[in-house]
Design a protein around this motif. Structure first.
Motif, PDB file in Angstrom:
ATOM      1  N   PRO A 187      65.627   1.703 -63.595  1.00 17.38           N
ATOM      2  CA  PRO A 187      66.263   2.323 -64.764  1.00 17.38           C
ATOM      3  C   PRO A 187      66.385   3.836 -64.580  1.00 17.38           C
ATOM      4  O   PRO A 187      65.470   4.479 -64.071  1.00 17.38           O
ATOM      5  CB  PRO A 187      65.308   2.006 -65.916  1.00 17.38           C
ATOM      6  N   PRO A 188      67.506   4.411 -64.994  1.00 18.76           N
ATOM      7  CA  PRO A 188      67.665   5.863 -64.890  1.00 18.76           C
ATOM      8  C   PRO A 188      66.668   6.561 -65.819  1.00 18.76           C
ATOM      9  O   PRO A 188      66.391   6.073 -66.907  1.00 18.76           O
ATOM     10  CB  PRO A 188      69.095   6.130 -65.367  1.00 18.76           C
ATOM     11  N   PRO A 189      66.127   7.692 -65.388  1.00 16.75           N
ATOM     12  CA  PRO A 189      65.151   8.384 -66.243  1.00 16.75           C
ATOM     13  C   PRO A 189      65.792   9.049 -67.449  1.00 16.75           C
ATOM     14  O   PRO A 189      66.988   9.335 -67.460  1.00 16.75           O
ATOM     15  CB  PRO A 189      64.554   9.437 -65.308  1.00 16.75           C
ATOM     16  N   ASN A 190      64.969   9.287 -68.441  1.00 18.07           N
ATOM     17  CA  ASN A 190      65.357  10.057 -69.609  1.00 18.07           C
ATOM     18  C   ASN A 190      65.378  11.527 -69.178  1.00 18.07           C
ATOM     19  O   ASN A 190      64.328  12.111 -68.907  1.00 18.07           O
ATOM     20  CB  ASN A 190      64.353   9.830 -70.734  1.00 18.07           C
ATOM     21  N   LEU A 191      66.549  12.105 -69.090  1.00 14.21           N
ATOM     22  CA  LEU A 191      66.683  13.480 -68.600  1.00 14.21           C
ATOM     23  C   LEU A 191      66.340  14.528 -69.645  1.00 14.21           C
ATOM     24  O   LEU A 191      66.264  15.711 -69.315  1.00 14.21           O
ATOM     25  CB  LEU A 191      68.112  13.701 -68.090  1.00 14.21           C
ATOM     26  N   THR A 192      66.102  14.112 -70.880  1.00 12.98           N
ATOM     27  CA  THR A 192      65.778  15.083 -71.926  1.00 12.98           C
ATOM     28  C   THR A 192      64.304  15.464 -71.936  1.00 12.98           C
ATOM     29  O   THR A 192      63.902  16.371 -72.659  1.00 12.98           O
ATOM     30  CB  THR A 192      66.157  14.548 -73.322  1.00 12.98           C
TER      31      THR A 192
ATOM     32  N   ALA B  77      61.404  18.716 -68.709  1.00 13.59           N
ATOM     33  CA  ALA B  77      60.519  19.869 -68.923  1.00 13.59           C
ATOM     34  C   ALA B  77      59.203  19.420 -69.563  1.00 13.59           C
ATOM     35  O   ALA B  77      58.125  19.845 -69.145  1.00 13.59           O
ATOM     36  CB  ALA B  77      61.203  20.921 -69.793  1.00 13.59           C
ATOM     37  N   LYS B  78      59.308  18.556 -70.547  1.00  9.62           N
ATOM     38  CA  LYS B  78      58.110  18.056 -71.239  1.00  9.62           C
ATOM     39  C   LYS B  78      57.149  17.400 -70.244  1.00  9.62           C
ATOM     40  O   LYS B  78      55.935  17.573 -70.330  1.00  9.62           O
ATOM     41  CB  LYS B  78      58.531  17.054 -72.313  1.00  9.62           C
ATOM     42  N   ASN B  79      57.698  16.663 -69.288  1.00  5.87           N
ATOM     43  CA  ASN B  79      56.868  15.991 -68.280  1.00  5.87           C
ATOM     44  C   ASN B  79      56.441  16.916 -67.141  1.00  5.87           C
ATOM     45  O   ASN B  79      55.772  16.473 -66.212  1.00  5.87           O
ATOM     46  CB  ASN B  79      57.620  14.791 -67.703  1.00  5.87           C
TER      47      ASN B  79
ATOM     48  N   PHE C  92      61.224  23.441 -67.011  1.00  6.25           N
ATOM     49  CA  PHE C  92      62.279  22.635 -66.418  1.00  6.25           C
ATOM     50  C   PHE C  92      62.222  22.781 -64.901  1.00  6.25           C
ATOM     51  O   PHE C  92      62.262  23.885 -64.376  1.00  6.25           O
ATOM     52  CB  PHE C  92      63.651  23.080 -66.945  1.00  6.25           C
ATOM     53  N   PRO C  93      62.147  21.672 -64.167  1.00  7.09           N
ATOM     54  CA  PRO C  93      62.007  21.727 -62.703  1.00  7.09           C
ATOM     55  C   PRO C  93      63.361  21.903 -61.993  1.00  7.09           C
ATOM     56  O   PRO C  93      63.902  20.974 -61.404  1.00  7.09           O
ATOM     57  CB  PRO C  93      61.382  20.366 -62.376  1.00  7.09           C
TER      58      PRO C  93
END
Length: 158
Positions: free
Chosen positions: A87-92, A95-97, A102-103
């Motif tokens: 599954p594609p990641p949640n791009l929102t 930064a939170k992760n 923001f990486p």
């Protein structure tokens, strides 16, 4: 928010400034500036698309290149997401992760194909760096990538 925007701007400037293609392009432009008659003739021709006039929108490029998998809002829920093995990641939440930062470099490496996540096995996401440079010159391709980065940074949640 100011810190993220400043960092995004800094990253864009650094990546463009150290691009050998960008430097060569600047030298070539200075050496071959059009005559006033040429410039006037070129101005009469309407541009075919936004790329010709330098109006590249990160949101538009995201919709064109990414939304079918990552969804219109970047949450990994695009129309073809269910058909993918991974599954594609949640791009929102990038930064939170990443402790609130923001990486930029990591995301750029994934977009342009330099970064592969070993846990995912084979790469399902298109390598946009290669694809874009087939369709556009290096400078336009890198500009699209940077605009995507800035857009992705703008959709991050707290």
């Amino acid at each position: 928010m100011i810190c993220r925007t400043s960092l995004a701007t800094f990253a864009a400037i650094v990546l463009m400034a150290f691009s050998p293609v960008h430097a060569a392009s600047e030298v070539e432009t200075k050496m071959s500036e059009p005559s006033p008659d040429q410039a006037e003739t070129e101005m009469m021709n309407e541009p075919e698309n936004a790329l010709e006039v330098g109006e590249i929108s990160g949101a538009d490029e995201y919709y064109r290149l990414c939304s079918s998998c990552h969804g219109e809002e970047g949450r990994g829920d695009g129309p073809i997401a269910a058909s993918l093995k991974t599954p594609p990641p949640n791009l929102t939440v990038l930064a939170k992760n990443n402790d609130g930062h923001f990486p930029f470099i990591r995301v750029l490496e994934v977009i342009d194909g330099r970064g592969i996540t070993a846990a995912h096995g084979s790469r399902e996401m298109p390598v946009w760096g290669e694809s874009l440079t087939l369709d556009y010159d290096q400078f336009v391709a890198r500009t699209i990538e940077l605009e995507l980065l800035l857009y992705l940074n703008s959709i991050q949640v707290e």
